[in-house]
Design an enzyme around this catalytic site. Structure first.
Site: not given
Ligand code: GLC
Length: 610
Positions: A116, A159, A227, A257, A259, A301, A369
């Site tokens: 990913d 994850h 994940q 950041r 996530d 995020e 994204d």
């Molecule tokens: C966040 C990231 C994205 C990723 C997801 C899972 O949203 O910006 O790219 O797929 O997390 O980690």
């Protein structure tokens, strides 16, 4: 000796609250709490003298990141320069772009396939081999600091990759490690979760659970099947993940950041998003950083509507994140490009402008994204735009299917059942530059560049931190080569994650080119933004009516100065029927203009100051 007292003083400030929150979340967890404090003390001791100085400086100036000179850029290490060492060698270019905060996309160890884009981490203590080493990371951070650039890194905490050591041991049957995830013998409980928990990737990764044939268990996988969701009910998960975070901080990372943070706590019978425990955890992380590494900022995020985003700032007494993405404004901007109608964007900005000025948003046009159409449909309905057909229109418009649309985007997770689809593509391709260049149509190229620059000007007018997406400064186009790579082909987000085109970057030096117009134009916006105090976060900001459906007006006032900013989202000329008395200097064209009936060229932008 001195260090120990600093740590104790900082811990003392938060000790009661931290202990209280921790022991409330982890009932009877006092032993684990003590273990956490021991780890914190060790990480504090380990911090280099340079970082300690930074801690002290930033503690004395907690607003250090809020200035209007702050500009960010996000990029993939390998796409930009191959390795971390490569990035270090290319920092002159980064500086030339005016960047003060560099966000490197996930670079910790992750599998070759099923990663990913790095968001499936298999070792939080190690840099992905092809990118370099932890030493290289530290080196790069030091060089960035020397150049007054902050370094931002993702902390993928929801994850781990299925190849992480914990996952391997869990799969092999070790109960202790199974307890770090969500493991189930059959689908009874997963079925209950599925009843209330929506899907993140309905097409590319349907469902929230994955069957492990070898282990004969179901594991929770909110994102991709590889994940595995971590279980933050387990204090060992929290303690260890925090330790990994502090380790990154000790390598010089300035901005973390966090996530996918809304997802980190799961509860039956809920949507498993934004639960109160998530806020407890973020608040604890904030305090832990303030104790161990006060130089470090948390960027959350939260890809959701403003009402769900804002709580992640916490309160004045109990702050959580320092910064959050302004995601709804971003999506509304693209909606406005497609419809040519600014009403939703104006409404959106009224919502944001009504929030306390202390809140720092990260403003952006594109990122790694997709763009999700999380627009305010209840509001759009008043303008006769219904959710499903409107999303269909946006998809058609941005994939160039709509008559006259020059946009070239690709759909992402096109879900036939809900009619929902998200969108991928670079700013330039979505603005029509790709199609115009393919046609060799000079007039369309000019229009696409104007549109692209107008969007950047609009984004930079907002309070907060503008975050550029690497490549946008030279109008980088979509890169379709991902379709040939089996590890990427199914994920259209790779269309805007192509290798940085250094040969195109060279064209910035040739004034005839689109690359040069964009590079110079964006650079100029940044320079002005930096120089004029009216762009400071302390300014009052409001919208004003223009009586032209395609023209947005934002007014910023600060220190006796007033900026009237106008943006024409139409490819046709228009007039902003505003009434902002006085004579202004348009910083972008140099013209002197009355604050009345202002003529706007197609996709024009004005920054009128008096
Ligand atoms: C966040 C990231 C994205 C990723 C997801 C899972 O949203 O910006 O790219 O797929 O997390 O980690």
């Amino acid at each position: 000796m001195e260090r120990e007292t600093v740590f104790k003083r900082r811990l003392g400030r938060h000790y009661d609250e931290l202990k209280w929150l921790y022991c409330e979340l982890y009932e009877g967890g006092i032993g684990k709490f003590e273990e956490l404090c021991t780890r914190m003390e060790k990480r504090s001791r380990e911090r280099s003298a340079g970082l300690k100085r930074l801690d002290k400086r930033r503690e004395e100036r907690p607003d250090w990141y809020k200035g209007n000179d702050m500009v960010g850029m996000m990029m993939y290490t390998d796409a930009f320069a191959g390795t971390l060492k490569g990035v270090k060698e290319r920092l002159d270019y980064v500086e030339e772009c005016g960047v003060r905060c560099l966000h490197l996309m996930p670079l910790l160890d992750s599998p070759k396939v099923n990663n990913d884009g790095g968001y499936a981490v298999s070792d939080f203590t190690k840099v992905k081999e092809n990118l370099g080493t932890m030493e290289d990371l530290r080196d790069l951070a030091e060089e960035c600091h020397r150049r007054k650039i902050s370094l931002c890194l993702d902390f993928v905490m929801n994850h781990t990759s299925e190849e992480h050591e914990w996952a391997r041991r869990a799969r092999a049957g070790e109960k202790e490690y199974q307890d770090r995830y969500f493991f189930f013998d059959n689908f009874d409980i997963p079925a209950q979760y599925e009843a209330t928990c929506p899907q993140v990737f309905p097409t590319t990764a349907p469902g929230n659970f994955t069957w492990l044939e070898d282990a004969k268990k179901f594991v929770m996988t909110t994102f991709y099947p590889y994940q595995w969701d971590l279980n933050y009910r387990n204090p060992d998960v929290f303690n260890t993940m925090v330790d990994y975070l502090l380790n990154l901080a000790n390598h010089g990372v300035d901005v973390v950041r966090i996530d996918a943070v809304p997802y980190i706590w799961k509860e039956l019978g809920t949507s498993c998003r934004n639960l109160p425990q998530v806020h407890t955890i973020v608040r604890m992380m904030r305090m832990i950083c303030e104790v161990v590494c006060p130089a470090v900022l948390l960027l959350g995020e939260v890809v959701m509507e403003p009402a769900k985003v804002v709580p992640y700032f916490g309160t004045v007494e109990k702050p959580e994140c320092h910064m959050l993405y302004n995601v709804t404004t971003m999506a509304s901007i693209w909606h406005t490009v497609a419809t040519g109608k600014v009403s939703l964007l104006k409404h959106q900005m009224d919502v944001i402008n009504g929030l306390p000025r202390e809140y720092v948003f990260l403003n952006y046009l594109r990122c790694h994204d997709d763009i999700g159409w999380g627009l305010e449909y209840a509001w759009l309905r008043k303008e006769e735009m219904e959710e499903v057909p409107h999303k269909r229109f946006l998809s058609d418009y941005f994939t160039g299917k709509w008559p006259d649309s020059m946009a070239r985007g690709e759909l992402y997770n096109d879900d036939p059942t809900s009619g929902d689809a998200r969108l991928c593509g670079t700013t330039a391709s979505l603005c029509g530059l790709e199609a115009a260049m393919a046609e060799g149509n000079e007039e369309e190229i000019r229009r696409a560049v104007d549109c692209d620059l107008m969007l950047h000007a609009c984004m930079m007018t907002l309070s907060g931190i503008p975050m550029l997406y690497s490549g946008d400064e030279i109008g980088q186009l979509n890169d379709y080569s991902y379709r040939q790579d089996p590890a990427k082909a199914a994920d259209s987000r790779y269309v805007h994650r192509g290798a940085f085109r250094w040969e195109d970057a060279e064209l910035r030096k040739n004034p005839e080119t689109a690359q040069s117009r964009l590079f110079a134009g964006i650079g100029r916006l940044q320079e002005l933004r930096k120089k004029k105090p009216v762009f400071s976060g302390g300014a009052s900001v409001r919208t004003a009516e223009t009586w032209d459906p395609s023209i947005l007006c934002l007014v910023r006032e600060y220190g006796g100065k007033k900026l009237v900013a106008l943006f024409n989202f139409s490819g046709k000329p228009g007039t902003a029927w505003i009434d902002e008395p006085g004579t202004y200097e348009d910083l972008l064209s140099g013209e002197r203009i009355e604050g009345k009936n202002v003529a706007m060229p197609p996709y024009g932008a004005r920054w009128m100051l008096r």
